[in-house]
Design an enzyme around this catalytic site. Structure first.
Site, PDB file in Angstrom:
ATOM      1  N   ASP A 147      -2.930  54.844  89.970  1.00 26.33           N
ATOM      2  CA  ASP A 147      -2.880  56.267  89.650  1.00 26.33           C
ATOM      3  C   ASP A 147      -4.280  56.860  89.650  1.00 26.33           C
ATOM      4  O   ASP A 147      -4.609  57.699  88.821  1.00 26.33           O
ATOM      5  CB  ASP A 147      -2.212  56.467  88.272  1.00 26.33           C
ATOM      6  CG  ASP A 147      -1.811  57.908  88.020  1.00 26.33           C
ATOM      7  OD1 ASP A 147      -1.687  58.668  88.995  1.00 26.33           O
ATOM      8  OD2 ASP A 147      -1.633  58.275  86.844  1.00 26.33           O
ATOM      9  N   CYS A 204      25.012  60.246  90.604  1.00 31.31           N
ATOM     10  CA  CYS A 204      24.487  60.574  89.279  1.00 31.31           C
ATOM     11  C   CYS A 204      23.430  61.675  89.374  1.00 31.31           C
ATOM     12  O   CYS A 204      22.545  61.629  90.225  1.00 31.31           O
ATOM     13  CB  CYS A 204      23.876  59.332  88.630  1.00 31.31           C
ATOM     14  SG  CYS A 204      23.181  59.625  86.987  1.00 31.31           S
TER      15      CYS A 204
END
Length: 360
Positions: A147, A204
């Site tokens: 990150d 979903c």
């Protein structure tokens, strides 16, 4: 980078997995550097302005989708998953987190940020993996990321079988949910790649439906400008007035889309003490945290990912949450504390305090 050598790829991969497990990683994969299929989506996301004020997301152009341009000579990307649920996480932890969000006077900090800064933890351990690899194959070109650079982490994780991209845009694993960090080692070694896995989100839409600010504008598409994690961490200006009420008591990050995800019943606890909860980040009231001056904030958040937002943003976030607590009928000294801080505050904080105290 350049390399010209014979490698026993399968044996190296097996060794890597053993070393990784010893370092606290739960999974290792290897991806090639062809992310061409992701380029159109990246360009579209940026052109829509969904990155908000994160100018760095656009600054590197398509290097984000071209590992060999970011680090010339890269042939493969070693991907790593590290679970982060604290070791003491009880069964039924999702219900406990929902209960916390329902108590307006209590501060809600994203689970991943309650322990040590993951950047430090992963970077050191990924570098040790690279060092172990060099002991076997000799010096090789590499760079370690977590990150921390223009890297399409979820895309690489999906390509290497670490998981699949969920509709909330995070990586998901059938046996590990999404409560994990990702890290990468760009290497100039022709390691064997690992196969991707089939996605299992199906029909979903729980993560899309639950988002307090409706930041997931379509499956697999996040408008960061509406995301509470972005607003409380990345964004350094005023929080848009129309989104403040939806933030509730969330003062650093937001876990809602993960809490509701069915796959997170399989989320795993970390094996490392680094992610153990630091007091009082899982039990503090908004008022307790509001009383931290800058020196105490810096001391309490030393070695934590929270420190990067600075005291000014911390107070801005708390002011919004305290305003929401007042609107929920809770006072317990909150209004008095806000009024007492108004004088001498920055223009940014004064505006948020005024909003918090305004009658509704």
């Amino acid at each position: 980078m350049s390399v010209d050598r014979e490698l026993d790829g399968p044996a190296l991969l097996a060794q890597l997995r053993g070393w990784a497990e010893a370092e606290g990683f739960s999974q290792i994969g290897v991806a090639d550097v062809d992310l061409g299929s992701a380029e159109a989506g990246l360009v579209d996301w940026l052109s829509n302005g969904f990155h908000g004020s994160m100018a760095y997301m656009a600054a590197h152009g398509l290097k984000r989708a071209r590992p060999a341009e970011l680090v010339p000579g890269t042939l493969r990307v070693i991907t790593a998953r590290m679970d982060y649920l604290p070791r003491s996480t009880p069964d039924g932890w999702q219900a406990i987190e929902w209960q916390r969000l329902a108590r307006p006077g209590e501060a809600a900090v994203s689970i991943y940020a309650r322990g040590r800064d993951y950047h430090k933890v992963l970077r050191q351990r990924l570098q040790r993996l690279a060092d172990r690899l060099a002991e076997v194959v000799g010096p090789f070109g590499h760079r370690v990321f977590t990150d921390s650079a223009p890297v399409m982490e979820v895309e690489l994780a999906a390509k290497s079988g670490i998981g699949w991209r969920g509709k909330h845009t995070l990586a998901l694993h059938r046996e590990g949910g999404s409560m994990f960090f990702l890290g990468e080692i760009y290497v100039d070694l022709p390691l064997p790649t690992t196969a991707p896995v089939e996605p299992h989100c199906g029909s979903c839409s729980a993560c899309i439906d639950i988002c307090p600010t409706q930041a997931i504008v379509a499956p697999y598409r996040l408008d960061a400008r509406r995301c509470i994690s972005y607003l409380t961490i990345e964004h350094d200006g005023p929080i848009p007035v129309e989104l403040r009420a939806a933030m509730g008591n969330r003062i650093y990050g937001c876990d809602d889309c993960q809490l509701v995800c069915p796959w997170n019943k399989y989320a795993r606890r970390s094996t490392l003490p680094d992610f153990d909860v630091r007091e009082p980040l899982d039990s503090a009231t908004l008022l307790e945290l509001w009383r931290w001056g800058e020196a105490e904030f810096l001391s309490r958040t030393e070695g934590s990912a929270i420190r990067r937002i600075g005291h000014a943003r911390w107070q801005r976030n708390l002011a919004v949450a305290m305003g929401n607590a007042l609107r929920a009928g809770l006072d317990a000294g909150i209004a008095q504390a806000l009024r007492a801080a108004r004088e001498g505050s920055s223009e940014l904080l004064r505006e948020h305090i005024a909003w918090a105290l305004a009658p509704r």
